[in-house]
Every structure is written in C-alpha cells, then in structure tokens.
Design an enzyme around this catalytic site. Structure first.
Site, short mmCIF file in Angstrom:
data_model
loop_
_atom_site.label_atom_id
_atom_site.label_comp_id
_atom_site.label_asym_id
_atom_site.label_seq_id
_atom_site.Cartn_x
_atom_site.Cartn_y
_atom_site.Cartn_z
N GLU A 190 -3.60 8.84 -26.17
CA GLU A 190 -2.97 9.92 -25.41
C GLU A 190 -2.40 10.90 -26.43
O GLU A 190 -1.31 10.70 -26.96
CB GLU A 190 -1.89 9.35 -24.50
CG GLU A 190 -0.99 10.37 -23.84
CD GLU A 190 -1.74 11.50 -23.22
OE1 GLU A 190 -1.44 12.67 -23.56
OE2 GLU A 190 -2.65 11.26 -22.41
N CYS B 11 3.29 15.94 -22.63
CA CYS B 11 1.86 16.10 -22.93
C CYS B 11 1.18 16.89 -21.82
O CYS B 11 0.15 17.53 -22.05
CB CYS B 11 1.20 14.74 -23.11
SG CYS B 11 1.51 13.59 -21.76
#
Length: 511
Positions: free
Chosen positions: A262, A296
């Site tokens: 990620e 994110c």
C-alpha cells in the site's frame, strides 16, 4: 492527559512484545515521541534489538503450530473478544491517535471504529473460508481447492493510520490461522503499544500462547530490514512510501516471498459538466483537508470540466475560508497539524515548486505561527490553480494541497488526466450522466484500484478489498476475498475409483 493513564501507558516503555510479555534490553536507544499538537514529548520507547527480534520470531514460530490447528471459528471468537475489548477503550484510544498523529479527534475515533468493524467482519469471515469444487475430466475423481494458513505475517504500518491498517491485516490473518509480527511507524509507536496492551488481556484471559500477536518497535536495520529479509516470514504487508515499498518488494521477491503493498496515492476527483456540486464540493474539501492531507486516499487533484471551473473555484474558496485549523482535540477544528516539522518542510518545498512551475496559489500556502501553534507543524489548507501538465501534479505531496485542473471535451479527456500519473489507488467521478459514469467505470475508464461515483476518494469501507495499481503497489487488504492472500492455496484431486487413468492416455505394462 488522562487518556494515557486510562490506557496504562508509562513515560518510558519497552518496544517489543510477544503477546503478553514485554521484552527489555540494555540498549539506551529510545524513540522520543513528540506530539505535533503541542510539541510536547510525552513518551519514550526503547528500541528493540536483534536479540528481541529473534525471541519474537521463536515465539511466533511456536505459536503458529498451535494457532493453525485451532478451528477457524474459535480463532474468530478471539477476534470477537478483541473487538469488544477495543470498544471499551474507544475514547482514550481515539484521543491518543489524535494527540500522537495530529488528526482530528473525530477521525481518531473513526479509526478505532474501523478496527472494531474489521473485528466484527472477521468473526463472520472465520466461518466462510471457502474452497471451490470443480469437475474432473477423469472418471471417479473429485477435484477441489482448499486453503491453509500461510505462517508468520509481517505487518509494517505508517503513522497516518496507526491502528486501523494493522487491524485490516492482523484480524484477517488471525482467522486464517496465521500469526503476526507488527512493526509500527516510529512516528506513532505509542498507539501501537496501547493496542498491544489491550490485546494482551484477551490473550491472557484465553490462556493463549505467546507469539500470536507480536509487536516490535525499532529502526530500519535492526527490525524493518530483518523482517523483510527473513525467509521465515512468507508474507510482508507493507504500508509506506513508493521508494521504500519498491525496495521491500525487491527484497521479498528475491527470497520468493509474498507482499501486499500500500504505497503512493495521487488521487483525483473528476467533476463533469453534469456534476451535482452539493455533493462534489464537500467531498473534495474533506478529501483534501482530512487528516491534514496525510491519507493515502487524500484528494490531491480536482479535474474540472471547463464549463464548471469558475463555479467550482468560487465554492471551494468559500468552503476553505470556513476551515478551522488548530488543536485537533477540539471539535471546532477541522484540520490539525502535519505529523512533524520534516513534513512541514516538504509542504514548503512543494509551494515553492508550484510557483516555479507556473501555479497560482488561490488559498493558503503558508505555515501557521503564533499562540496555539507552538509545535510549528500547522499549515494552511491550500488551493492551487495549475496546468495539468506541470511536473509536480504527477507527484504525491503528503500535505493538504489540492490542484485544480481544467479539462474540456468529453469524459474521456478527464479520465485521461486521472490516469496520467504513476499512482493508481483511489478515484472518483461526480456526474448525474449515466454515460459518463459508465465510461469512468469501464475497462477504458479509471485505472485505479478504487473507483467511486458521487462520493469522494477519501476513506473506504472495510467490506471492500482495499488497494491499488501501478505505483500504489498491488495486493488487497481488508474485506471481500482479501483473506486469500494470507493463506496458501492447494488444489486436491481424489481418485475414488479402481483404475488410474494417466495424462495424455499414456499406458505402462506393469504386469
């Protein structure tokens, strides 16, 4: 700070735990944990050394042999108890997250709720670890698939979600029969320690072995690098920068291990000429300023149709003038500080680059100083009008900077801008036109792992698989069938007949 006492946290704490046991060492190396909220150093964490690391690996290996033999619904019961225990401490845990990372209290509480939700989700999933039965081409044969626990899972998390991302991985891994070793960010280790203490009580009450849920806080060489290089750890889940993620991926690949990555997210919202701005504007503002732009999934690019550009700009300026920046523990404030002064320097550097590349600062662009901002980590939410081809637009700046980009023509032109960057995590379209929406969702539409319609880029439901493409890394966490990544897949063929048909009809004379 009563919340520290409620969580049984001390001023100086060891940074390694095998579950209920905390490991100490003679090292004088400590992480001094300073809050970006007020600049106060409120805790010290002793860094784990290589001896601590080996102890944790030993306990984890031994625990795996026991945990994998435990029926999955019983593993789910432990996860259920963890969720209940976390519920009891939701307020102090959320407050700690807010104080340690600078995100608003409501976001801190929301993160704890995410952890609770994934526990609830995994309780049900523990009874649904399905394999597939297929048809065999051979008579009197049965063909099917099954899944087995993988082993030790290393979880490396970032500061911006110091509990939830661990939960997305650890709770899923736990019901699959895996054991986990968690390396939290050195910028937010206290949240991890607080959670480990809560989990320890559940482990102790159920008389479970050490090593099922381990924690290790340390530097990159003694801990992070060893986790990534260790052949005893078949899966590494890594959340962090693209640069670090690429290095981790190469290292794990060299030993033929598995990764869930990620990494970068340069997320965009497309606002078409058919958009409902009552939906689009709040989504864009929250996506850009939530967690001070340090998610994110934060919105970094707003791709606006030419016919709506001026209108959107005016609405955003009105909204940004109402954003309160300050102590995130106070509910009146929408945005807290960046994580540290290094992040502030990155923000300042980006502002200079934006101006150099022809960008126009419509709002913000400054560090906030004065009473209440003593930590020097507070910045203004920033709106930038800039050409879509500017180099900095293709980069991810982990700060509350929102680029306003113009497109004209058909929806494919907006999609092309969305897909023009190297990152591929989250994307959104705001439109009431079915043709535009379906093209955005088609195989020639958004190239991101997450594609939303009439909601923003920020955040995700735990029931959906979370992750992205390109420089975002690959792999999925949390819901859907993400559990399969934490298990090894096995194809099984059973011959219940009295003959042995060989491939390609080959025959041997055996009599």
């Amino acid at each position: 700070m009563n919340f520290l006492d409620e969580l049984y946290l001390e001023k100086v704490m060891p940074g390694a735990s095998t579950g209920t046991k905390w490991l100490t060492n003679s090292s004088k190396k400590k992480i001094s944990v300073t809050s970006p909220v007020d600049g106060e150093t409120f805790a010290h964490v002793t860094k784990a050394n290589r001896t601590n690391y080996e102890h944790i690996l030993k306990y984890a290996s031994e625990a795996f042999a026991i945990w994998r033999a435990t029926p999955a619904p019983q593993r789910g019961e432990i996860v259920r108890q963890i969720g209940l225990r976390v519920r009891d401490f939701k307020l102090p845990l959320g407050t700690l997250i807010s104080y340690e990372t600078g995100k608003p209290l409501q976001e801190g509480l929301g993160e704890v709720q995410e952890l609770i939700d994934i526990c609830d989700y995994c309780v049900g999933q523990s009874r649904m670890l399905y394999g597939m039965t297929s048809v065999s081409e051979r008579p009197d044969h049965r063909l099917f698939e099954q899944y087995h626990p993988l082993g030790i899972v290393g979880i490396i998390t970032a500061f911006n979600f110091p509990m939830a991302v661990w939960g997305w991985n650890a709770m899923v891994a736990a019901i699959c029969g895996d054991v986990t070793i968690w390396k939290p960010s050195s910028k937010a280790p206290v949240s991890a320690i607080a959670l480990q203490k809560i989990i320890a009580r559940v482990l102790d009450q159920n008389h479970l072995p050490e090593g099922i849920f381990s924690l290790i806080v340390g530097d990159r060489d003694n801990v992070g690098k060893k986790l990534i290089e260790d052949k005893r750890i078949p899966l590494i889940s890594f959340t962090g920068s693209v640069t670090s993620g690429k290095l981790a991926a190469k290292t794990v690949a060299d030993r033929l291990g598995k990764t869930i990555l990620e990494l970068g997210g340069n997320n965009a919202i497309i606002i078409t000429e058919h958009a409902d701005l009552k939906l689009a504007i709040p989504a864009a503002v929250f996506g850009a300023v939530g967690t001070t732009g340090q998610r994110c999934t934060s919105t970094r690019r707003l791709i606006i149709h030419k016919t709506r550009f001026k209108e959107v700009e005016e609405h955003l300026l009105t909204a940004y003038n109402s954003v309160n920046v300050g102590n995130p523990l106070l509910e009146v404030n929408h945005m807290g500080p960046l994580i540290d002064r290094a992040a502030v320097k990155t923000y300042q550097k980006a502002i200079k680059t934006i101006i150099k590349q022809g960008g126009e600062i419509l709002f913000g662009g400054n560090v906030i100083r004065g009473e209440g901002y003593e930590s020097q980590c507070y910045v203004e939410p920033t709106l930038v009008k800039i050409d879509k081809g500017a180099q900095i637009v293709a980069e991810e700046t982990f700060a509350p900077i929102l680029y306003l980009l113009e497109y004209e023509g058909e929806i494919q032109d907006g999609i092309a801008i969305n897909n023009s960057v190297s990152q591929g995590l989250s994307s959104s379209i705001f439109s009431t036109n079915l043709n535009e929406i379906e093209r955005f969702l088609s195989n020639s539409g958004s190239d991101c792992g997450i594609a939303n319609v009439n909601i923003g880029t920020s955040g995700a439901e735990i029931g959906g698989a979370f992750g992205g493409e390109k420089d975002t890394g690959g792999g999925r966490e949390s819901g859907s069938d993400s559990w399969k990544a934490y298990m090894r897949r096995q194809t099984v063929t059973i011959n219940y007949g009295n003959s042995l048909p060989l491939a390609q009809g080959i025959r041997f004379n055996t009599e």
